[in-house]
Motif scaffolding. Structure first.
Motif, mmCIF file in Angstrom:
data_model
loop_
_atom_site.group_PDB
_atom_site.id
_atom_site.type_symbol
_atom_site.label_atom_id
_atom_site.label_comp_id
_atom_site.label_asym_id
_atom_site.label_seq_id
_atom_site.Cartn_x
_atom_site.Cartn_y
_atom_site.Cartn_z
ATOM 1 N N PRO A 105 39.142 36.551 35.661
ATOM 2 C CA PRO A 105 39.375 35.107 35.711
ATOM 3 C C PRO A 105 39.501 34.577 37.129
ATOM 4 O O PRO A 105 39.064 33.461 37.419
ATOM 5 N N ILE A 106 40.062 35.389 38.022
ATOM 6 C CA ILE A 106 40.215 34.931 39.400
ATOM 7 C C ILE A 106 38.860 34.694 40.036
ATOM 8 O O ILE A 106 38.635 33.690 40.706
ATOM 9 N N VAL A 153 37.585 31.351 38.612
ATOM 10 C CA VAL A 153 38.190 30.133 39.187
ATOM 11 C C VAL A 153 37.629 29.897 40.566
ATOM 12 O O VAL A 153 37.297 28.757 40.913
ATOM 13 N N LEU A 188 49.218 23.931 41.367
ATOM 14 C CA LEU A 188 48.815 25.252 41.855
ATOM 15 C C LEU A 188 48.130 25.128 43.215
ATOM 16 O O LEU A 188 48.358 25.938 44.116
ATOM 17 N N ARG A 213 33.475 34.678 47.467
ATOM 18 C CA ARG A 213 33.669 35.644 46.396
ATOM 19 C C ARG A 213 34.685 36.711 46.734
ATOM 20 O O ARG A 213 35.388 37.214 45.865
ATOM 21 N N THR A 244 39.709 36.610 47.527
ATOM 22 C CA THR A 244 40.685 36.806 46.450
ATOM 23 C C THR A 244 40.525 38.180 45.797
ATOM 24 O O THR A 244 41.513 38.785 45.392
ATOM 25 N N LEU A 245 39.317 38.655 45.737
ATOM 26 C CA LEU A 245 39.117 39.986 45.154
ATOM 27 C C LEU A 245 39.760 41.067 46.006
ATOM 28 O O LEU A 245 40.395 41.996 45.486
ATOM 29 N N TYR A 259 43.344 40.960 45.564
ATOM 30 C CA TYR A 259 43.627 41.520 44.243
ATOM 31 C C TYR A 259 43.717 43.045 44.295
ATOM 32 O O TYR A 259 44.646 43.639 43.746
ATOM 33 N N LEU A 287 50.410 33.127 43.579
ATOM 34 C CA LEU A 287 49.702 31.851 43.545
ATOM 35 C C LEU A 287 48.278 32.037 43.043
ATOM 36 O O LEU A 287 47.756 31.236 42.260
ATOM 37 N N ILE A 288 47.656 33.109 43.509
ATOM 38 C CA ILE A 288 46.299 33.398 43.059
ATOM 39 C C ILE A 288 46.305 33.789 41.584
ATOM 40 O O ILE A 288 45.452 33.365 40.807
ATOM 41 N N ASP A 289 47.298 34.597 41.208
ATOM 42 C CA ASP A 289 47.413 34.970 39.793
ATOM 43 C C ASP A 289 47.565 33.727 38.917
ATOM 44 O O ASP A 289 46.996 33.647 37.829
ATOM 45 N N ALA A 290 48.337 32.760 39.409
ATOM 46 C CA ALA A 290 48.547 31.531 38.642
ATOM 47 C C ALA A 290 47.225 30.805 38.406
ATOM 48 O O ALA A 290 46.992 30.242 37.333
ATOM 49 N N LEU A 291 46.357 30.843 39.401
ATOM 50 C CA LEU A 291 45.037 30.235 39.226
ATOM 51 C C LEU A 291 44.253 30.953 38.134
ATOM 52 O O LEU A 291 43.591 30.325 37.310
ATOM 53 N N GLY A 292 44.332 32.279 38.152
ATOM 54 C CA GLY A 292 43.663 33.063 37.124
ATOM 55 C C GLY A 292 44.189 32.731 35.736
ATOM 56 O O GLY A 292 43.413 32.551 34.791
ATOM 57 N N TRP A 316 45.657 29.978 34.841
ATOM 58 C CA TRP A 316 45.219 28.619 34.518
ATOM 59 C C TRP A 316 43.802 28.642 33.952
ATOM 60 O O TRP A 316 43.507 28.002 32.950
ATOM 61 N N TRP A 317 42.951 29.405 34.575
ATOM 62 C CA TRP A 317 41.570 29.476 34.120
ATOM 63 C C TRP A 317 41.492 30.019 32.691
ATOM 64 O O TRP A 317 40.800 29.471 31.835
ATOM 65 N N THR A 340 42.667 27.276 30.218
ATOM 66 C CA THR A 340 41.746 26.154 30.017
ATOM 67 C C THR A 340 40.475 26.619 29.328
ATOM 68 O O THR A 340 39.863 25.869 28.588
ATOM 69 N N ARG A 380 38.882 25.035 25.937
ATOM 70 C CA ARG A 380 37.507 24.572 25.774
ATOM 71 C C ARG A 380 36.863 25.166 24.526
ATOM 72 O O ARG A 380 36.141 24.488 23.820
#
Lengths: 113, 113
Positions: free
Chosen positions: A9-10, A13, A90, B20, B23-24, B27, B90-95, B97-98, B101, B105
């Motif tokens: 997911p990261i 996003v 976020l 790309r 964040t990876l 991670y 913070l990055i995890d939170a984005l993941g 969130w994705w 959502t 959808r």
DNA sequence: TGTAAATTACGCACTTTTTTGTAACCCTGG
DNA sequence: CCAGGGTTACAAAAAAGTGCGTAATTTACA
């Protein structure tokens, strides 16, 4: 709503938020409904092509909602969706993080000097 | 620690995290210390040139710390700094969130079908 | 009264700029 | 000649900017 090639997911996003414009557009849209031309004025350095492409990308990602009002001149409004609104804190947190670490770096270099 | 052209912290974070790899790499680095070659193995699709460039960028941003151990063959280790560790949630939170959502959808399209 | 111009939100084609990938080379001890 | 962790030069690809065209109505002006 997007070709999900990866399982992470990261990674997904970041495919949406990467680049200069997405977070900035979200930043301005959190002030409320905006028209295309208002967003252009908010950020004069974005070309209309990019603005158009990025808004479309955010729309497909479910972050932005686009409403067209018939009539001439044409009128189009952009809003954050529910998901888009959830994303705002976020992104703000990232901004805060940056501000904090930046200060930390300044302190460190003072100690060294 | 970087040419700060803009005043907006969000713009500045995104300059570091966009793309790309950043964040990876964060991670994978949150698992602990990693060597260059380990990061290559974790993510086989990154070219070693990109890996090198991105690690350097993260280092300059204060997210990653690079430690060189003399001796041959050369050994270099990478860790998240304190700031880098702070960034992880913070990055995890984005993941998260994705993921949320995305589910939303799917539900919407089920209703329409 | 006729007509030219402006307005809004783009699409499209073309060019320039930036980012990424490829491959080759470097260093040093075993 | 290998390993490990790179760098550099060159090429390909992707992203971004430029500028023209378009729609239908209103306004500007002769």
């Amino acid at each position: 709503m997007k070709d999900l090639v990866s399982r992470c997911p990261i990674e997904e996003v970041m495919r949406v938020l990467s680049g200069r414009w997405p977070t900035l557009l979200i930043y301005y849209l959190k002030e409320g409904t905006k028209r295309f031309s208002e967003l252009q004025r908010d950020n004069p350095t974005v070309s209309h092509r990019m603005l158009s492409l990025e808004l479309r990308k955010l729309e497909q990602a479910g972050i932005v909602e686009r409403t067209v009002f018939d009539g001439y001149p044409l009128r189009v409004e952009y809003d954050l969706t529910r998901a888009g609104l959830d994303l705002v804190p976020l992104i703000d947190a990232l901004g805060d993080w940056w501000t904090e670490t930046d200060t930390a770096r300044v302190i460190v270099s003072n100690e060294k000097a």
